[in-house]
Enzyme design. Sequence first.
Site, PDB file in Angstrom:
ATOM      1  N   ASP A  79       0.918  -1.114   0.006  1.00 33.18           N
ATOM      2  CA  ASP A  79      -0.082   0.097   0.191  1.00 33.18           C
ATOM      3  C   ASP A  79       0.908   1.208  -0.138  1.00 33.18           C
ATOM      4  O   ASP A  79       2.006   1.188   0.182  1.00 33.18           O
ATOM      5  CB  ASP A  79      -0.979   0.091   1.220  1.00 33.18           C
ATOM      6  CG  ASP A  79      -2.043   0.780   1.071  1.00 33.18           C
ATOM      7  OD1 ASP A  79      -2.210   1.569  -0.088  1.00 33.18           O
ATOM      8  OD2 ASP A  79      -2.809   1.201   1.851  1.00 33.18           O
ATOM      9  N   LYS A  80       0.118   2.281   0.079  1.00 34.22           N
ATOM     10  CA  LYS A  80       0.868   3.669  -0.275  1.00 34.22           C
ATOM     11  C   LYS A  80       0.231   4.673   0.672  1.00 34.22           C
ATOM     12  O   LYS A  80      -0.911   4.416   0.693  1.00 34.22           O
ATOM     13  CB  LYS A  80       0.733   4.366  -1.622  1.00 34.22           C
ATOM     14  CG  LYS A  80       1.370   5.399  -1.925  1.00 34.22           C
ATOM     15  CD  LYS A  80       0.473   6.494  -2.486  1.00 34.22           C
ATOM     16  CE  LYS A  80      -0.939   6.846  -2.299  1.00 34.22           C
ATOM     17  NZ  LYS A  80      -1.210   8.106  -2.409  1.00 34.22           N
ATOM     18  N   HIS A  81       0.803   5.401   1.261  1.00 31.42           N
ATOM     19  CA  HIS A  81       0.211   6.548   2.131  1.00 31.42           C
ATOM     20  C   HIS A  81       0.849   8.015   1.635  1.00 31.42           C
ATOM     21  O   HIS A  81       2.135   7.866   1.467  1.00 31.42           O
ATOM     22  CB  HIS A  81       0.278   6.535   3.518  1.00 31.42           C
ATOM     23  CG  HIS A  81      -0.167   7.494   4.275  1.00 31.42           C
ATOM     24  ND1 HIS A  81      -1.609   7.633   4.711  1.00 31.42           N
ATOM     25  CD2 HIS A  81       0.404   8.763   4.817  1.00 31.42           C
ATOM     26  CE1 HIS A  81      -1.779   8.737   5.121  1.00 31.42           C
ATOM     27  NE2 HIS A  81      -0.674   9.443   5.449  1.00 31.42           N
ATOM     28  N   SER A  82      -0.003   8.853   1.190  1.00 29.68           N
ATOM     29  CA  SER A  82       0.383  10.223   1.098  1.00 29.68           C
ATOM     30  C   SER A  82       0.078  11.141   2.377  1.00 29.68           C
ATOM     31  O   SER A  82      -0.849  10.972   2.947  1.00 29.68           O
ATOM     32  CB  SER A  82      -0.164  10.810  -0.234  1.00 29.68           C
ATOM     33  OG  SER A  82      -0.152  12.204  -0.266  1.00 29.68           O
ATOM     34  N   THR A 119      -9.463  10.728  -0.784  1.00 31.65           N
ATOM     35  CA  THR A 119      -9.627   9.829  -1.957  1.00 31.65           C
ATOM     36  C   THR A 119     -10.987   9.127  -1.859  1.00 31.65           C
ATOM     37  O   THR A 119     -11.634   8.897  -3.031  1.00 31.65           O
ATOM     38  CB  THR A 119      -8.614   8.725  -1.630  1.00 31.65           C
ATOM     39  OG1 THR A 119      -7.229   9.298  -1.690  1.00 31.65           O
ATOM     40  CG2 THR A 119      -8.682   7.619  -2.821  1.00 31.65           C
ATOM     41  N   ARG A 167      -5.462  15.069  20.168  1.00 34.52           N
ATOM     42  CA  ARG A 167      -4.347  16.213  19.663  1.00 34.52           C
ATOM     43  C   ARG A 167      -4.953  17.275  18.856  1.00 34.52           C
ATOM     44  O   ARG A 167      -4.454  18.386  19.089  1.00 34.52           O
ATOM     45  CB  ARG A 167      -3.514  15.480  18.572  1.00 34.52           C
ATOM     46  CG  ARG A 167      -2.690  14.257  19.267  1.00 34.52           C
ATOM     47  CD  ARG A 167      -2.159  13.096  18.235  1.00 34.52           C
ATOM     48  NE  ARG A 167      -1.625  13.661  17.384  1.00 34.52           N
ATOM     49  CZ  ARG A 167      -1.299  13.424  16.011  1.00 34.52           C
ATOM     50  NH1 ARG A 167      -1.821  12.202  15.525  1.00 34.52           N
ATOM     51  NH2 ARG A 167      -0.788  13.800  14.960  1.00 34.52           N
ATOM     52  N   SER A 182       0.480   7.395  14.110  1.00 33.69           N
ATOM     53  CA  SER A 182      -0.921   7.670  13.815  1.00 33.69           C
ATOM     54  C   SER A 182      -1.107   7.022  12.395  1.00 33.69           C
ATOM     55  O   SER A 182      -1.943   6.285  11.993  1.00 33.69           O
ATOM     56  CB  SER A 182      -1.259   9.219  13.774  1.00 33.69           C
ATOM     57  OG  SER A 182      -2.657   9.446  13.186  1.00 33.69           O
ATOM     58  N   LYS A 186      -2.523   2.751  11.212  1.00 31.00           N
ATOM     59  CA  LYS A 186      -3.984   2.590  10.363  1.00 31.00           C
ATOM     60  C   LYS A 186      -3.482   1.657   9.038  1.00 31.00           C
ATOM     61  O   LYS A 186      -3.995   0.756   8.614  1.00 31.00           O
ATOM     62  CB  LYS A 186      -4.629   3.882   9.902  1.00 31.00           C
ATOM     63  CG  LYS A 186      -5.248   4.351  10.940  1.00 31.00           C
ATOM     64  CD  LYS A 186      -5.773   5.899  10.564  1.00 31.00           C
ATOM     65  CE  LYS A 186      -4.821   6.794  10.716  1.00 31.00           C
ATOM     66  NZ  LYS A 186      -4.838   8.008  10.818  1.00 31.00           N
ATOM     67  N   LYS A 187      -2.128   1.908   8.546  1.00 33.80           N
ATOM     68  CA  LYS A 187      -1.783   1.274   7.381  1.00 33.80           C
ATOM     69  C   LYS A 187      -1.254  -0.334   7.721  1.00 33.80           C
ATOM     70  O   LYS A 187      -1.531  -1.042   7.257  1.00 33.80           O
ATOM     71  CB  LYS A 187      -0.642   2.045   6.847  1.00 33.80           C
ATOM     72  CG  LYS A 187      -1.082   3.198   5.994  1.00 33.80           C
ATOM     73  CD  LYS A 187      -1.803   2.777   4.744  1.00 33.80           C
ATOM     74  CE  LYS A 187      -2.681   3.910   4.201  1.00 33.80           C
ATOM     75  NZ  LYS A 187      -3.413   3.542   3.201  1.00 33.80           N
TER      76      LYS A 187
HETATM   77  N1  URA Z   1      -2.743  11.900   9.085  1.00 30.27           N
HETATM   78  C1  URA Z   1      -2.908  10.976  10.158  1.00 30.27           C
HETATM   79  O1  URA Z   1      -3.430  10.035   9.781  1.00 30.27           O
HETATM   80  N2  URA Z   1      -2.602  11.012  11.135  1.00 30.27           N
HETATM   81  C2  URA Z   1      -1.757  12.281  11.587  1.00 30.27           C
HETATM   82  O2  URA Z   1      -1.308  12.444  12.792  1.00 30.27           O
HETATM   83  C3  URA Z   1      -1.509  13.351  10.494  1.00 30.27           C
HETATM   84  C4  URA Z   1      -1.724  13.052   9.348  1.00 30.27           C
END
Ligand code: URA
Length: 399
Positions: A79-82, A119, A167, A182, A186-187
Amino acid sequence: MILELLEAKRSGRELSAEQIHAFVGGVVDGSVTRAQAAAFLSFVFCNGMGVDETVALTEAMVQSGDQMSWEGLDGPFVDKHSTGGVGDKVSLVLAPLWAELGSRVPMISGRGLGHTGGTLDKLESIQGYRTDLDESDLSRVLSEVGCFISGQTADLAPADRILYALRNETSTVPSIPLITASILSKKLAEGIDELVLDVKWGSGAFMKTHEDASALADTLCRVGRGAGVMTRAVLTDMNQPLGRTVGNAIEVEEAIACLKGEGPGDLATLTCDLIGDPRAKTVLDSGAAYERFCRMVSAQGGDLSKPLLGSGCSDQTVCAPHGGMITTADAYMIGRAAFVLGAGRQRADQAVHPGVGVVVHKKVGERVAANEPLVTLRVADKGVDRARDLVLSAYSIDG
Ligand code: URA
């Protein structure tokens, strides 16, 4: 126990993995109060966390909820995260392209707060597209198509949901260890073997400087690897929009063009760089990934034979006041223009308009003549004058 942990973090001492797991468990079951959790976040914000502590925080957050597993399916799972930018529709191209190259892409995505939708909002401009698949649907689509793009299931990293809200309330969002835990929690809960991070810097990015983005990328990679996932990062410039569209439906149209091998060049290049497979560009140009995108959309209930949502907007051009070479097309300002037209949201409960946005005709290094269009605003019912002002101040034209 919790007071001991708070005192240790307040004095900048390192916590053990056991202490961090107990803290996260307590946040989720309520035995750690919100005040105590807020104090923890403030101490981390001020005193930081080492890589081992951040790995423990990430793993504890992953374990706070469901962890997906894809038994019976062959990997690799990737997977990718941006970190987010203006006109960033990479996920829509990357997921089917990477699947076409032989990986499986279980992409859990978000809506996001910002200039445009995330997305999921973009994909929801396709009529019928479902972003609320449950685990058995996700597994079916991953098996049949090789990729999905869907929303977070209710029990994915619940500790992140609680800590992220705190936060926001306590002004402790911009902390590299907290951002890292964070994002990665999730990833990593997706059950992936490999993660690529698109860490953006510049006016339209979360991190404004290359230096800050580089520090975040370094921590993300070290912590991801520490948690057992092959993790790499690409640093990308977000001083001007990616591609030539900023909005929701118009970004889907541009992603579809790219999937058919029809560019734009910067979107295609970045997508292929992130995948890091030398075959990626040839496969993209062949249009095969478009077929796979169509199969994914259809498996998730979407109907590409129907018009995208949000049709019925009108177009207004914004023209160059004089001719010359474009030296700036500021991503933040152009993103704000899309936002004031209704493309984005400030609060999670707000709706985005699928049809509005900005089509960017001129980018840095291109020439423009006096009175030639710089952008076309796609407008519905608000924000035109403000969007026009924002676009005019986004551009610098030398000459
Ligand atoms: N995106 C996230 O999922 N968590 C963060 O803390 C900042 C950006």
